[in-house]
Design a protein around this motif. Sequence first.
Motif, PDB file in Angstrom:
ATOM      1  N   ASN A 100       0.837  -1.190   0.000  1.00  0.00           N
ATOM      2  CA  ASN A 100       0.000   0.000   0.000  1.00  0.00           C
ATOM      3  C   ASN A 100       0.874   1.242   0.000  1.00  0.00           C
ATOM      4  O   ASN A 100       1.370   1.670   1.024  1.00  0.00           O
ATOM      5  N   ASP A 101       1.077   1.810  -1.171  1.00  0.00           N
ATOM      6  CA  ASP A 101       1.926   2.987  -1.277  1.00  0.00           C
ATOM      7  C   ASP A 101       1.092   4.249  -1.435  1.00  0.00           C
ATOM      8  O   ASP A 101       1.611   5.286  -1.821  1.00  0.00           O
ATOM      9  N   GLY A 102      -0.191   4.154  -1.177  1.00  0.00           N
ATOM     10  CA  GLY A 102      -1.053   5.282  -1.496  1.00  0.00           C
ATOM     11  C   GLY A 102      -1.356   6.170  -0.311  1.00  0.00           C
ATOM     12  O   GLY A 102      -1.368   5.747   0.837  1.00  0.00           O
ATOM     13  N   ILE A 103      -1.556   7.422  -0.603  1.00  0.00           N
ATOM     14  CA  ILE A 103      -2.090   8.359   0.376  1.00  0.00           C
ATOM     15  C   ILE A 103      -3.482   8.709  -0.141  1.00  0.00           C
ATOM     16  O   ILE A 103      -3.619   9.127  -1.291  1.00  0.00           O
ATOM     17  N   VAL A 104      -4.489   8.486   0.689  1.00  0.00           N
ATOM     18  CA  VAL A 104      -5.851   8.725   0.223  1.00  0.00           C
ATOM     19  C   VAL A 104      -6.422   9.936   0.937  1.00  0.00           C
ATOM     20  O   VAL A 104      -6.249  10.096   2.151  1.00  0.00           O
ATOM     21  N   PHE A 105      -7.033  10.803   0.172  1.00  0.00           N
ATOM     22  CA  PHE A 105      -7.671  11.976   0.745  1.00  0.00           C
ATOM     23  C   PHE A 105      -8.966  12.200  -0.017  1.00  0.00           C
ATOM     24  O   PHE A 105      -8.932  12.567  -1.206  1.00  0.00           O
ATOM     25  N   GLU A 106     -10.079  11.912   0.644  1.00  0.00           N
ATOM     26  CA  GLU A 106     -11.390  12.001  -0.018  1.00  0.00           C
ATOM     27  C   GLU A 106     -11.376  11.230  -1.340  1.00  0.00           C
ATOM     28  O   GLU A 106     -11.014  10.070  -1.352  1.00  0.00           O
ATOM     29  N   GLU A 107     -11.635  11.939  -2.441  1.00  0.00           N
ATOM     30  CA  GLU A 107     -11.717  11.225  -3.715  1.00  0.00           C
ATOM     31  C   GLU A 107     -10.354  11.104  -4.401  1.00  0.00           C
ATOM     32  O   GLU A 107     -10.237  10.549  -5.490  1.00  0.00           O
ATOM     33  N   ILE A 108      -9.302  11.599  -3.752  1.00  0.00           N
ATOM     34  CA  ILE A 108      -7.981  11.613  -4.395  1.00  0.00           C
ATOM     35  C   ILE A 108      -7.061  10.544  -3.788  1.00  0.00           C
ATOM     36  O   ILE A 108      -6.987  10.389  -2.564  1.00  0.00           O
ATOM     37  N   THR A 109      -6.386   9.782  -4.659  1.00  0.00           N
ATOM     38  CA  THR A 109      -5.402   8.807  -4.200  1.00  0.00           C
ATOM     39  C   THR A 109      -4.067   9.134  -4.845  1.00  0.00           C
ATOM     40  O   THR A 109      -3.983   9.320  -6.062  1.00  0.00           O
ATOM     41  N   LEU A 110      -3.030   9.187  -4.009  1.00  0.00           N
ATOM     42  CA  LEU A 110      -1.697   9.463  -4.544  1.00  0.00           C
ATOM     43  C   LEU A 110      -0.839   8.224  -4.325  1.00  0.00           C
ATOM     44  O   LEU A 110      -0.722   7.719  -3.211  1.00  0.00           O
ATOM     45  N   ASN A 111      -0.300   7.683  -5.409  1.00  0.00           N
ATOM     46  CA  ASN A 111       0.511   6.478  -5.325  1.00  0.00           C
ATOM     47  C   ASN A 111       1.983   6.832  -5.513  1.00  0.00           C
ATOM     48  O   ASN A 111       2.395   7.297  -6.576  1.00  0.00           O
ATOM     49  N   THR A 112       2.769   6.609  -4.456  1.00  0.00           N
ATOM     50  CA  THR A 112       4.184   7.010  -4.525  1.00  0.00           C
ATOM     51  C   THR A 112       5.022   6.031  -5.320  1.00  0.00           C
ATOM     52  O   THR A 112       6.112   6.368  -5.757  1.00  0.00           O
ATOM     53  N   ALA A 113       4.525   4.787  -5.482  1.00  0.00           N
ATOM     54  CA  ALA A 113       5.332   3.789  -6.176  1.00  0.00           C
ATOM     55  C   ALA A 113       5.377   4.060  -7.673  1.00  0.00           C
ATOM     56  O   ALA A 113       6.437   3.970  -8.291  1.00  0.00           O
ATOM     57  N   ASN A 114       4.234   4.394  -8.266  1.00  0.00           N
ATOM     58  CA  ASN A 114       4.258   4.623  -9.715  1.00  0.00           C
ATOM     59  C   ASN A 114       3.950   6.077 -10.094  1.00  0.00           C
ATOM     60  O   ASN A 114       3.657   6.371 -11.245  1.00  0.00           O
ATOM     61  N   PHE A 115       4.054   6.957  -9.110  1.00  0.00           N
ATOM     62  CA  PHE A 115       3.874   8.391  -9.353  1.00  0.00           C
ATOM     63  C   PHE A 115       2.544   8.703 -10.033  1.00  0.00           C
ATOM     64  O   PHE A 115       2.502   9.445 -11.008  1.00  0.00           O
ATOM     65  N   GLU A 116       1.489   8.111  -9.523  1.00  0.00           N
ATOM     66  CA  GLU A 116       0.173   8.352 -10.115  1.00  0.00           C
ATOM     67  C   GLU A 116      -0.746   9.059  -9.131  1.00  0.00           C
ATOM     68  O   GLU A 116      -0.715   8.782  -7.932  1.00  0.00           O
ATOM     69  N   VAL A 117      -1.549   9.957  -9.637  1.00  0.00           N
ATOM     70  CA  VAL A 117      -2.592  10.569  -8.818  1.00  0.00           C
ATOM     71  C   VAL A 117      -3.931  10.271  -9.482  1.00  0.00           C
ATOM     72  O   VAL A 117      -4.110  10.517 -10.678  1.00  0.00           O
ATOM     73  N   LYS A 118      -4.806   9.679  -8.707  1.00  0.00           N
ATOM     74  CA  LYS A 118      -6.128   9.355  -9.253  1.00  0.00           C
ATOM     75  C   LYS A 118      -7.176  10.227  -8.587  1.00  0.00           C
ATOM     76  O   LYS A 118      -7.170  10.405  -7.369  1.00  0.00           O
ATOM     77  N   VAL A 119      -8.087  10.738  -9.390  1.00  0.00           N
ATOM     78  CA  VAL A 119      -9.249  11.442  -8.863  1.00  0.00           C
ATOM     79  C   VAL A 119     -10.472  10.684  -9.367  1.00  0.00           C
ATOM     80  O   VAL A 119     -10.680  10.595 -10.587  1.00  0.00           O
ATOM     81  N   HIS A 120     -11.262  10.112  -8.452  1.00  0.00           N
ATOM     82  CA  HIS A 120     -12.404   9.278  -8.870  1.00  0.00           C
ATOM     83  C   HIS A 120     -11.985   8.264  -9.921  1.00  0.00           C
ATOM     84  O   HIS A 120     -12.613   8.128 -10.967  1.00  0.00           O
TER      85      HIS A 120
END
Lengths: 420, 225
Positions: free
Chosen positions: B124-144
């Motif tokens: 689990n490399d993600g930081i989750v904040f409401e609808e936003i997930t930030l993944n430090t392993a693959n440098f991805e930011v997801k919104v919904h």
Amino acid sequence: MKLIIKITLLFVLISSVVFLIGGVITYEAMSLEIEKEEKFFLEERMESVLRYLGRRPAKERVVRDKLIIQPMDSLTAETDVVFSDTLVTHAMLQRMESHLKLDVIRKVNGRTYKITIYDLIVEEDDIIEAVRSAMLKTFLLLLIVSLLLSFLASYFVFRPFQSTLSAIRSFSIKSSDTVKLPPSTTSEFKKLNQFADEMMAKARNDYSALKEFSENASHELQTPLSIARGKLELLMESEGLREDQMELISGAQHALTRLSKLGNSLSLLTKIENQEFSDFEQVDMTALASRMIDEFKELIKLKEIELEVDVSPGVNINGNQTLLELLIANLMNNAIRHNYSGGKLKVVLENAFIAISNTSHSQQVNTSELFERFKKGTENPDSSGLGLSIVKKICEQHQFRVDYSISQEQHVLTVCWESV
Amino acid sequence: MKLLVVEDHDQLSANIRSYLNQEGYVCEVADNYQQAVEKLYAYEYDLVALDLMLPDGNGLDLLRSIKENWPDICVLIISAKNALDDKLQGLNLGADDYLAKPFHLAELNARLKAIFRRKNQQGNDGIVFEEITLNTANFEVKVHDTILDLTRKEFELFQYLMLNQNRVLTKQSIAEHLWGDYMDTADSFDFVYQHIKNLRKKIAEAGGSDYIHTVYGVGYKFKKQ
């Protein structure tokens, strides 16, 4: 000129004077001795003539080879032996030669004779000739022998000196290895070694004291700055701050940041001056320049500057990786800082130099002032004014030449590592 | 998370403690070598923030001893010496990161969290904040579940904001985090502004809410509406 050759030449000069005087003395001694021997020889012949006359008295004048016997009146008194020089025609050479002559009047068995005996003497010229040739040969022999021996001796005598020299040459102020100076039995070299030892120890002590001082000074400066900045950050977190209060805090933080950057730049300059970056290696400038340009690409784009890059492949130079990186970073920073939106920036890397040119609103700058500490343009009150001083220091450390010129509205900074 | 701060300036360690307490760290302070060793033997820590210049010893020696006796403890070196030797030597001895004084407390916070995440990587490399997930392993930011097309710097900026939620991040602190020493302060604020602008636009396009609040004249704050 080598010391040993100097000493040998001096020795040869002195001995040539001695040989001159010696030649005169030898000449004097020889001619004195020869004259004595000749007189002795003539006296001996006179004795044998007298003996001969005792057996067979001569009645009239007898002239023989180098002998004249003249019977005299019996009343003539006897005289002492008288020597004199005379010239006689030499029988074989057919020319006049100087002879030594002996004249005496003696009575033998009641008859009185005047006896004259003469003989060829060794001439002055001949003695001089002989002495000169003997002296010259001896002198030449002395010259050759002393030169040969001095080279041989110098190898052994100066060996400790040579190894001291090479030990001093390999001395590094930063390393802590003790330099081992070879022992010597020569008192001068002993003194030299002792002196060199003391000098090296003192240099190392001074260096480490200076290094420690600048490190501690930096530490003592950065710590309170760190504390103050942290306090301001915490203050900013407190509830119910108004926007204008926040702005005051931010302003104070900004000033503290500048102060701490200034401290870092000054301590960097000191470190370069202290030669703390002296590990030199082959640095691939092509790769380094390309990497640094990439780092700055974003800033250049954000400032809407037109970038032109002309980097030659395979440029390698001898230098310190960290310093060369700083050099390019500072040059790039400078070219961006003094640029304007819509301006140009050009980086050219060739085998012998790197040139970074930029457009700027500033006018021609005095070259000598450009690299001075805290000299900065009017446009950027925020810049430390140390960037180009650092560039200059790095160039000095690497023995690069840095030039500033302005052409076609472009300010060009060129760093040459090969003297063209 | 239990943290030991080894720092001889009590004002500095007080700053760190007070800042990190708000992040939920249990933070203890040792102000010299001896005390640090005693605390290390007496309690268990996850992380040590270590100053290299201690009144009664060299921080590098302490680092060596920590890596020998408590290899699980992560170490972040804090030093004002900023000497390259020390930095390299420290990292070679097993320190996880190096931070030069003076630093922003937000930067320290971000670094500590990064170290912590690296240590506790369990898929689990993600930081989750409401609808936003930030993944430090693959440098991805997801919104919904929409992946944002972010540049490297935009990602770093967003990560910095997310790691320092509910805190005011000054423009200086952001600029220093993104560009380090190369950046000239005069220009950098405009650049921070442009990056924030782009970031907001990209998040909005993906249907995310704007959690980046402007603190006028100072910087930005990442928090819920």
